[in-house]
Motif scaffolding. Structure first.
Motif, PDB file in Angstrom:
ATOM      1  N   ASP A 214       0.858  -1.187   0.000  1.00  0.00           N
ATOM      2  CA  ASP A 214       0.000   0.000   0.000  1.00  0.00           C
ATOM      3  C   ASP A 214       0.895   1.238   0.000  1.00  0.00           C
ATOM      4  O   ASP A 214       1.653   1.460   0.960  1.00  0.00           O
ATOM      5  CB  ASP A 214      -0.883  -0.028   1.250  1.00  0.00           C
ATOM      6  CG  ASP A 214      -1.891   1.118   1.311  1.00  0.00           C
ATOM      7  OD1 ASP A 214      -1.814   2.030   0.464  1.00  0.00           O
ATOM      8  OD2 ASP A 214      -2.737   1.106   2.223  1.00  0.00           O
ATOM      9  N   TYR A 215       0.799   2.049  -1.052  1.00  0.00           N
ATOM     10  CA  TYR A 215       1.692   3.204  -1.146  1.00  0.00           C
ATOM     11  C   TYR A 215       1.285   4.361  -0.243  1.00  0.00           C
ATOM     12  O   TYR A 215       1.868   5.447  -0.299  1.00  0.00           O
ATOM     13  CB  TYR A 215       1.843   3.666  -2.595  1.00  0.00           C
ATOM     14  CG  TYR A 215       0.607   4.216  -3.276  1.00  0.00           C
ATOM     15  CD1 TYR A 215       0.349   5.582  -3.294  1.00  0.00           C
ATOM     16  CD2 TYR A 215      -0.266   3.377  -3.945  1.00  0.00           C
ATOM     17  CE1 TYR A 215      -0.762   6.102  -3.941  1.00  0.00           C
ATOM     18  CE2 TYR A 215      -1.379   3.874  -4.599  1.00  0.00           C
ATOM     19  CZ  TYR A 215      -1.623   5.237  -4.603  1.00  0.00           C
ATOM     20  OH  TYR A 215      -2.718   5.742  -5.244  1.00  0.00           O
ATOM     21  N   VAL A 216       0.319   4.101   0.647  1.00  0.00           N
ATOM     22  CA  VAL A 216      -0.010   5.105   1.658  1.00  0.00           C
ATOM     23  C   VAL A 216       1.201   5.439   2.516  1.00  0.00           C
ATOM     24  O   VAL A 216       1.302   6.529   3.080  1.00  0.00           O
ATOM     25  CB  VAL A 216      -1.180   4.611   2.540  1.00  0.00           C
ATOM     26  CG1 VAL A 216      -0.744   3.458   3.451  1.00  0.00           C
ATOM     27  CG2 VAL A 216      -1.738   5.752   3.388  1.00  0.00           C
ATOM     28  N   ARG A 217       2.145   4.510   2.616  1.00  0.00           N
ATOM     29  CA  ARG A 217       3.351   4.751   3.420  1.00  0.00           C
ATOM     30  C   ARG A 217       4.160   5.923   2.894  1.00  0.00           C
ATOM     31  O   ARG A 217       4.965   6.506   3.626  1.00  0.00           O
ATOM     32  CB  ARG A 217       4.213   3.494   3.468  1.00  0.00           C
ATOM     33  CG  ARG A 217       3.568   2.313   4.194  1.00  0.00           C
ATOM     34  CD  ARG A 217       4.428   1.063   4.132  1.00  0.00           C
ATOM     35  NE  ARG A 217       3.864  -0.033   4.907  1.00  0.00           N
ATOM     36  CZ  ARG A 217       2.974  -0.907   4.451  1.00  0.00           C
ATOM     37  NH1 ARG A 217       2.522  -0.803   3.195  1.00  0.00           N
ATOM     38  NH2 ARG A 217       2.512  -1.877   5.225  1.00  0.00           N
ATOM     39  N   GLU A 218       3.969   6.265   1.618  1.00  0.00           N
ATOM     40  CA  GLU A 218       4.702   7.376   1.012  1.00  0.00           C
ATOM     41  C   GLU A 218       3.800   8.569   0.702  1.00  0.00           C
ATOM     42  O   GLU A 218       4.268   9.589   0.199  1.00  0.00           O
ATOM     43  CB  GLU A 218       5.351   6.912  -0.297  1.00  0.00           C
ATOM     44  CG  GLU A 218       6.245   5.700  -0.165  1.00  0.00           C
ATOM     45  CD  GLU A 218       6.734   5.209  -1.524  1.00  0.00           C
ATOM     46  OE1 GLU A 218       7.332   6.014  -2.262  1.00  0.00           O
ATOM     47  OE2 GLU A 218       6.476   4.033  -1.843  1.00  0.00           O
ATOM     48  N   MET A 219       2.521   8.464   1.024  1.00  0.00           N
ATOM     49  CA  MET A 219       1.541   9.445   0.571  1.00  0.00           C
ATOM     50  C   MET A 219       1.339  10.540   1.611  1.00  0.00           C
ATOM     51  O   MET A 219       1.391  10.293   2.803  1.00  0.00           O
ATOM     52  CB  MET A 219       0.211   8.733   0.307  1.00  0.00           C
ATOM     53  CG  MET A 219      -0.764   9.508  -0.537  1.00  0.00           C
ATOM     54  SD  MET A 219      -0.257   9.573  -2.254  1.00  0.00           S
ATOM     55  CE  MET A 219      -1.730  10.252  -3.002  1.00  0.00           C
ATOM     56  N   THR A 220       1.061  11.726   1.138  1.00  0.00           N
ATOM     57  CA  THR A 220       0.743  12.904   1.942  1.00  0.00           C
ATOM     58  C   THR A 220       1.902  13.332   2.827  1.00  0.00           C
ATOM     59  O   THR A 220       3.009  12.827   2.719  1.00  0.00           O
ATOM     60  CB  THR A 220      -0.536  12.705   2.809  1.00  0.00           C
ATOM     61  OG1 THR A 220      -0.240  11.873   3.931  1.00  0.00           O
ATOM     62  CG2 THR A 220      -1.654  12.078   2.007  1.00  0.00           C
ATOM     63  N   TRP A 221       1.654  14.262   3.684  1.00  0.00           N
ATOM     64  CA  TRP A 221       2.639  14.788   4.610  1.00  0.00           C
ATOM     65  C   TRP A 221       1.996  14.869   5.992  1.00  0.00           C
ATOM     66  O   TRP A 221       0.761  14.873   6.087  1.00  0.00           O
ATOM     67  CB  TRP A 221       3.102  16.181   4.140  1.00  0.00           C
ATOM     68  CG  TRP A 221       1.971  17.158   4.007  1.00  0.00           C
ATOM     69  CD1 TRP A 221       1.479  17.998   4.972  1.00  0.00           C
ATOM     70  CD2 TRP A 221       1.156  17.365   2.847  1.00  0.00           C
ATOM     71  NE1 TRP A 221       0.404  18.715   4.488  1.00  0.00           N
ATOM     72  CE2 TRP A 221       0.184  18.346   3.181  1.00  0.00           C
ATOM     73  CE3 TRP A 221       1.135  16.824   1.566  1.00  0.00           C
ATOM     74  CZ2 TRP A 221      -0.777  18.774   2.279  1.00  0.00           C
ATOM     75  CZ3 TRP A 221       0.168  17.265   0.684  1.00  0.00           C
ATOM     76  CH2 TRP A 221      -0.759  18.227   1.024  1.00  0.00           C
ATOM     77  N   PRO A 222       2.775  14.871   7.050  1.00  0.00           N
ATOM     78  CA  PRO A 222       4.235  14.778   7.091  1.00  0.00           C
ATOM     79  C   PRO A 222       4.723  13.338   6.926  1.00  0.00           C
ATOM     80  O   PRO A 222       3.962  12.393   7.138  1.00  0.00           O
ATOM     81  CB  PRO A 222       4.571  15.306   8.483  1.00  0.00           C
ATOM     82  CG  PRO A 222       3.390  14.925   9.311  1.00  0.00           C
ATOM     83  CD  PRO A 222       2.205  15.068   8.397  1.00  0.00           C
ATOM     84  N   ILE A 223       6.003  13.233   6.568  1.00  0.00           N
ATOM     85  CA  ILE A 223       6.697  11.949   6.558  1.00  0.00           C
ATOM     86  C   ILE A 223       7.505  11.872   7.842  1.00  0.00           C
ATOM     87  O   ILE A 223       8.377  12.704   8.083  1.00  0.00           O
ATOM     88  CB  ILE A 223       7.605  11.809   5.323  1.00  0.00           C
ATOM     89  CG1 ILE A 223       6.774  11.929   4.031  1.00  0.00           C
ATOM     90  CG2 ILE A 223       8.366  10.488   5.362  1.00  0.00           C
ATOM     91  CD1 ILE A 223       5.753  10.831   3.836  1.00  0.00           C
ATOM     92  N   VAL A 224       7.181  10.901   8.663  1.00  0.00           N
ATOM     93  CA  VAL A 224       7.810  10.780   9.981  1.00  0.00           C
ATOM     94  C   VAL A 224       8.842   9.660   9.939  1.00  0.00           C
ATOM     95  O   VAL A 224       8.485   8.478   9.839  1.00  0.00           O
ATOM     96  CB  VAL A 224       6.751  10.490  11.064  1.00  0.00           C
ATOM     97  CG1 VAL A 224       7.407  10.421  12.437  1.00  0.00           C
ATOM     98  CG2 VAL A 224       5.653  11.544  11.046  1.00  0.00           C
ATOM     99  N   GLU A 225      10.102  10.042   9.948  1.00  0.00           N
ATOM    100  CA  GLU A 225      11.196   9.064   9.902  1.00  0.00           C
ATOM    101  C   GLU A 225      10.986   8.055   8.772  1.00  0.00           C
ATOM    102  O   GLU A 225      11.131   6.847   8.941  1.00  0.00           O
ATOM    103  CB  GLU A 225      11.332   8.357  11.254  1.00  0.00           C
ATOM    104  CG  GLU A 225      11.710   9.315  12.378  1.00  0.00           C
ATOM    105  CD  GLU A 225      11.874   8.616  13.720  1.00  0.00           C
ATOM    106  OE1 GLU A 225      11.643   7.394  13.788  1.00  0.00           O
ATOM    107  OE2 GLU A 225      12.233   9.295  14.697  1.00  0.00           O
ATOM    108  N   GLY A 226      10.611   8.576   7.609  1.00  0.00           N
ATOM    109  CA  GLY A 226      10.498   7.751   6.409  1.00  0.00           C
ATOM    110  C   GLY A 226       9.124   7.180   6.118  1.00  0.00           C
ATOM    111  O   GLY A 226       8.931   6.565   5.062  1.00  0.00           O
ATOM    112  N   THR A 227       8.165   7.365   7.023  1.00  0.00           N
ATOM    113  CA  THR A 227       6.823   6.800   6.835  1.00  0.00           C
ATOM    114  C   THR A 227       5.780   7.884   7.045  1.00  0.00           C
ATOM    115  O   THR A 227       5.888   8.690   7.965  1.00  0.00           O
ATOM    116  CB  THR A 227       6.576   5.653   7.832  1.00  0.00           C
ATOM    117  OG1 THR A 227       7.589   4.660   7.671  1.00  0.00           O
ATOM    118  CG2 THR A 227       5.208   5.018   7.598  1.00  0.00           C
ATOM    119  N   SER A 228       4.748   7.875   6.205  1.00  0.00           N
ATOM    120  CA  SER A 228       3.743   8.926   6.303  1.00  0.00           C
ATOM    121  C   SER A 228       2.934   8.797   7.591  1.00  0.00           C
ATOM    122  O   SER A 228       2.654   7.687   8.074  1.00  0.00           O
ATOM    123  CB  SER A 228       2.786   8.869   5.109  1.00  0.00           C
ATOM    124  OG  SER A 228       1.880   7.787   5.241  1.00  0.00           O
TER     125      SER A 228
END
Length: 411
Positions: free
Chosen positions: A44-58
């Motif tokens: 699931d590309y939700v891990r890269e989607m939107t902001w913020p990215i917290v230590e590499g994960t959304s």
């Protein structure tokens, strides 16, 4: 004390999801349901989607997939599909949180899964639902709010249109409606032995959540002899929803000495208590108003008086005043400042970053005398594949190895 058995312990949900619709099971997991997130080998590309990215994960992934376990299955392969069917055999519900019909195309739709588990509750959550002219439109969360009439277009100083700041309704309301539907389906299935299929659109949920405005407009299509305003407004119709509050005086925002407060003395008793408390009974005697729902609309003279009165104290002082004098004054916070509010700190607070990877808000329903278990961190892709296969299906190492060799988990 921590509850020895959370309310939804023993409920098992198999979820196939992408992006925000996965929130349909988040609070079910918070309440103790076992949620297994079945992901494709690409994840699931939700891990890269939107902001913020917290230590590499959304943050979105960390929030909506907390408390769940992730297993990777290539559902296009027969070994992967067979493993999915095995998971469904002992499940209460299957969630298809993506475009409708994806599982059906893979031979894993509702009718097929009924043969595996006749008690299964199958729920599809999507943007515009399974029917209607928009059913195949790709979309994101704000689309459901613009469709539902919730967002008014704004323009910048250069004349370009932009999306104004607003609370996202569709992507938040639909998961809550869906979770309620899933629980209702499970209750009936456990009683009757019969499963069911349900589907909901995030667009529908946005409109349903904003029912007051749309239903008011609809009511106003009827003649004024049938549908009027309040008695306190001399039965004059107001604009629907919060728009009808704009001319309010006894129900209005006011600037305090250090911020703003919301004054809500629409009931006469609260208005009288306020006037007594500030030593201005002359205001009550001059403008006593109606007993209920009286906002003293468009009374600029009174509004000017109240404007000066509210500037004389800080927001905290006004809240203390309201508590002491039994009148209606509320804090005005922002998403950034609410965490400093003592009510927030007492009741809500944060689940710490050490637990979930980022500070997150807890499930807001409290069990009196008990505490819900703290959810686990949102999973990495396939983090629990072997664990789920062993614990839920009883697969041994040899069978897992054979599935891996057969491509059940992807190449």
């Amino acid at each position: 004390m921590t509850s020895p058995r959370p309310p939804l312990a023993g409920v098992r949900i198999i979820e196939c999801s992408l992006l925000g619709p996965a929130a349909i099971t988040t609070h079910l997991a918070d309440l103790g349901a076992e949620v297994v997130k079945v992901e494709s080998p690409t994840g699931d590309y939700v891990r890269e989607m939107t902001w913020p990215i917290v230590e590499g994960t959304s943050l979105m992934h960390l929030h909506i997939n907390r408390g769940k376990r992730s297993i990777v299955l290539d559902l296009k392969s027969e070994p992967g599909a067979e493993t999915f069917r095995d998971l469904v055999r002992s499940a209460d519900a299957v969630v298809e949180a993506m475009r409708p019909g994806v599982l059906d195309k893979l031979g894993l739709g509702y009718e097929r899964l009924l043969g595996v588990n006749p008690r299964i509750v199958f729920c599809t959550i999507s943007g515009y639902g399974m029917t209607g002219p928009y059913k195949n439109l790709p979309s994101h969360g704000i689309a459901y709010d613009t469709w539902a009439g919730i967002v008014d277009p704004a323009y910048d100083e250069d004349g370009f249109c932009y999306i104004p700041d607003h609370v996202s309704i569709g992507i938040n309301a639909a998961p809550l409606y869906g979770a309620l539907g899933i629980l209702a389906g499970i209750l009936r299935a456990r009683e009757t032995g019969e499963g069911c299929r349900m589907e909901l659109a995030q667009s529908d949920a946005a409109a349903a959540f904003d029912w007051y405005r749309s239903e008011t407009y609809k009511a106003y299509e009827r003649p004024e002899s049938e549908v009027t305003g309040n008695k306190s407004d001399n039965y004059e119709r107001r604009a629907p929803g919060i728009a009808g509050m704009r001319g309010g005086v006894r129900y209005q925002l006011y600037e305090s000495a250090d911020g703003h407060v919301l004054f809500m003395a629409s009931e006469q008793v609260f208005w009288k208590n306020f006037c007594q408390g500030v030593g201005r009974m002359d205001l009550f005697e001059r403008w006593p108003g109606s007993q209920y729902a009286d906002h003293a609309r468009h009374n600029r003279e009174l509004q000017a008086e109240l404007r000066e009165i509210f500037k004389s104290r800080t927001s905290a002082e006004w809240i203390a005043f309201a508590d002491e004098h039994n009148t209606t004054i509320a804090p005005v916070n922002t998403p950034q400042t609410i965490a400093q509010d003592p009510q927030f700190q007492d009741r809500l607070g944060w689940i710490p970053r050490e637990v979930l990877g980022a500070e997150e808000l807890p499930f807001p329903v409290k069990l009196v005398g008990e505490e819900l278990p703290v959810p686990t961190r949102a999973p990495e892709l396939g983090e629990h594949s072997d664990q789920v296969l062993r614990e839920l299906l009883g697969y041994d190492d040899d069978r897992i190895a054979a599935l891996r060799a057969a491509g059940a988990f992807g190449s």
